[in-house]
Design a protein around this motif. Sequence first.
Motif, PDB file in Angstrom:
ATOM      1  N   ALA A  26      -7.835  21.049 -19.023  1.00 15.13           N
ATOM      2  CA  ALA A  26      -7.149  21.773 -20.092  1.00 15.13           C
ATOM      3  C   ALA A  26      -5.990  20.939 -20.618  1.00 15.13           C
ATOM      4  CB  ALA A  26      -6.627  23.111 -19.573  1.00 15.13           C
ATOM      5  N   ILE A  27      -5.723  21.086 -21.914  1.00 17.89           N
ATOM      6  CA  ILE A  27      -4.553  20.459 -22.532  1.00 17.89           C
ATOM      7  C   ILE A  27      -3.764  21.529 -23.265  1.00 17.89           C
ATOM      8  CG2 ILE A  27      -5.663  18.190 -22.750  1.00 17.89           C
ATOM      9  CD1 ILE A  27      -5.993  18.790 -25.772  1.00 17.89           C
ATOM     10  N   LEU A  28      -2.467  21.259 -23.454  1.00 12.25           N
ATOM     11  CA  LEU A  28      -1.643  22.193 -24.195  1.00 12.25           C
ATOM     12  C   LEU A  28      -0.398  21.491 -24.699  1.00 12.25           C
ATOM     13  CD1 LEU A  28       0.982  23.624 -22.234  1.00 12.25           C
ATOM     14  CD2 LEU A  28      -1.090  23.652 -20.873  1.00 12.25           C
ATOM     15  N   GLY A  29       0.159  22.064 -25.748  1.00 11.66           N
ATOM     16  CA  GLY A  29       1.440  21.598 -26.240  1.00 11.66           C
ATOM     17  C   GLY A  29       2.516  22.106 -25.307  1.00 11.66           C
ATOM     18  N   LEU A  30       3.391  21.213 -24.901  1.00  7.86           N
ATOM     19  CA  LEU A  30       4.435  21.581 -23.950  1.00  7.86           C
ATOM     20  C   LEU A  30       5.796  21.278 -24.570  1.00  7.86           C
ATOM     21  CD1 LEU A  30       4.663  22.711 -21.086  1.00  7.86           C
ATOM     22  CD2 LEU A  30       4.607  20.372 -20.230  1.00  7.86           C
ATOM     23  N   SER A  31       6.554  22.343 -24.837  1.00  7.05           N
ATOM     24  CA  SER A  31       7.870  22.186 -25.456  1.00  7.05           C
ATOM     25  C   SER A  31       8.995  22.397 -24.462  1.00  7.05           C
ATOM     26  CB  SER A  31       8.028  23.185 -26.600  1.00  7.05           C
ATOM     27  OG  SER A  31       8.071  24.505 -26.074  1.00  7.05           O
ATOM     28  N   ALA A  51      -5.866  18.768 -13.359  1.00  2.12           N
ATOM     29  CA  ALA A  51      -6.783  19.093 -14.456  1.00  2.12           C
ATOM     30  C   ALA A  51      -6.054  19.553 -15.714  1.00  2.12           C
ATOM     31  CB  ALA A  51      -7.773  20.161 -14.004  1.00  2.12           C
ATOM     32  N   VAL A  52      -4.726  19.542 -15.703  1.00  2.00           N
ATOM     33  CA  VAL A  52      -3.934  20.014 -16.839  1.00  2.00           C
ATOM     34  C   VAL A  52      -3.079  18.863 -17.357  1.00  2.00           C
ATOM     35  CG1 VAL A  52      -2.187  21.659 -17.622  1.00  2.00           C
ATOM     36  CG2 VAL A  52      -3.862  22.350 -15.889  1.00  2.00           C
ATOM     37  N   ARG A  53      -3.057  18.721 -18.671  1.00  2.00           N
ATOM     38  CA  ARG A  53      -2.251  17.675 -19.304  1.00  2.00           C
ATOM     39  C   ARG A  53      -1.453  18.285 -20.446  1.00  2.00           C
ATOM     40  NH1 ARG A  53      -4.647  12.159 -22.041  1.00  2.00           N
ATOM     41  NH2 ARG A  53      -2.656  11.188 -22.504  1.00  2.00           N
ATOM     42  N   GLY A  54      -0.164  18.017 -20.449  1.00  2.00           N
ATOM     43  CA  GLY A  54       0.711  18.515 -21.498  1.00  2.00           C
ATOM     44  C   GLY A  54       0.994  17.446 -22.542  1.00  2.00           C
ATOM     45  N   PHE A  55       1.259  17.900 -23.755  1.00  2.00           N
ATOM     46  CA  PHE A  55       1.609  17.004 -24.851  1.00  2.00           C
ATOM     47  C   PHE A  55       2.875  17.508 -25.505  1.00  2.00           C
ATOM     48  CE2 PHE A  55      -2.806  16.112 -24.217  1.00  2.00           C
ATOM     49  CZ  PHE A  55      -2.875  14.737 -24.394  1.00  2.00           C
ATOM     50  N   LEU A  77       5.610  21.201 -12.359  1.00  2.00           N
ATOM     51  CA  LEU A  77       4.217  21.626 -12.180  1.00  2.00           C
ATOM     52  C   LEU A  77       3.322  20.485 -11.693  1.00  2.00           C
ATOM     53  CD1 LEU A  77       3.722  23.860 -15.351  1.00  2.00           C
ATOM     54  CD2 LEU A  77       4.026  24.623 -12.969  1.00  2.00           C
ATOM     55  N   ASP A  78       3.876  19.273 -11.671  1.00  2.00           N
ATOM     56  CA  ASP A  78       3.151  18.075 -11.259  1.00  2.00           C
ATOM     57  C   ASP A  78       1.953  17.799 -12.168  1.00  2.00           C
ATOM     58  OD1 ASP A  78       2.796  15.781  -9.698  1.00  2.00           O
ATOM     59  OD2 ASP A  78       1.414  16.811  -8.321  1.00  2.00           O
ATOM     60  N   ILE A  79       2.157  17.960 -13.490  1.00  2.00           N
ATOM     61  CA  ILE A  79       1.104  17.650 -14.448  1.00  2.00           C
ATOM     62  C   ILE A  79       1.485  16.421 -15.260  1.00  2.00           C
ATOM     63  CG2 ILE A  79       0.321  20.054 -14.610  1.00  2.00           C
ATOM     64  CD1 ILE A  79       1.697  20.212 -17.376  1.00  2.00           C
ATOM     65  N   ASP A  80       0.489  15.753 -15.795  1.00  2.00           N
ATOM     66  CA  ASP A  80       0.746  14.628 -16.690  1.00  2.00           C
ATOM     67  C   ASP A  80       1.249  15.151 -18.022  1.00  2.00           C
ATOM     68  OD1 ASP A  80      -0.116  12.700 -14.884  1.00  2.00           O
ATOM     69  OD2 ASP A  80      -2.190  12.786 -15.591  1.00  2.00           O
ATOM     70  N   ILE A  81       2.150  14.384 -18.631  1.00  2.00           N
ATOM     71  CA  ILE A  81       2.641  14.725 -19.964  1.00  2.00           C
ATOM     72  C   ILE A  81       2.688  13.455 -20.796  1.00  2.00           C
ATOM     73  CG2 ILE A  81       5.059  14.544 -19.242  1.00  2.00           C
ATOM     74  CD1 ILE A  81       5.650  16.787 -21.366  1.00  2.00           C
ATOM     75  N   THR A  82       2.278  13.604 -22.037  1.00  2.00           N
ATOM     76  CA  THR A  82       2.316  12.501 -22.994  1.00  2.00           C
ATOM     77  C   THR A  82       3.150  12.949 -24.188  1.00  2.00           C
ATOM     78  OG1 THR A  82       0.106  11.776 -22.334  1.00  2.00           O
ATOM     79  CG2 THR A  82       0.908  11.005 -24.471  1.00  2.00           C
ATOM     80  N   THR A  83       4.042  12.086 -24.642  1.00  2.00           N
ATOM     81  CA  THR A  83       4.833  12.387 -25.826  1.00  2.00           C
ATOM     82  C   THR A  83       4.235  11.645 -27.008  1.00  2.00           C
ATOM     83  OG1 THR A  83       6.830  12.694 -24.496  1.00  2.00           O
ATOM     84  CG2 THR A  83       7.144  12.302 -26.858  1.00  2.00           C
TER      85      THR A  83
END
Length: 151
Positions: A26-31, A51-55, A77-83
């Motif tokens: 799953a992916i989601l916008g993370l603000s 399995a979760v990635r934030g943007f 949350l120990d998830i990957d995040i990409t800006t």
Amino acid sequence: MKLKRSTKALVMGTRDYLRKNGFRTAILGLSGGIDSSLVATIAVDAVGARAVRGFAMPSRYSSGHSVSDAQEVARRLDIDITTLDIEPAHQALATPLPTCSAAEPKGLTDENLQARIRSVLWMAISNDTGAIVFTTGNKSEMATGYSTPLR
């Protein structure tokens, strides 16, 4: 952490939907705001942090701390995040608008460009990776047409 019954139901429903529809990621916008933080938490509880990635997709209208808040949520949350910098896309879409209206886009028109850009990018990433896109608009935003639901 002990989950309340309503939270357990949300997590179970999300996990079940993903499994039945063949989604593993799953992916989601993370603000860093409440809505995206809650959705990210439910996603992690449903499918696991790996399995979760934030943007984070800041724009000219983003607050100065939105990226740092998003990074902190991702860390907890120990998830990957990409800006992703969406300003070039925002400028590209805003440039032709004065040819069909009285002036350059401003206010709500200009602000909504950023939401549409984010949706396009999330869907492109989804198409490329096979991940489901979780949206983070709340009921009030959806009722008033302010959120950008993905269909």
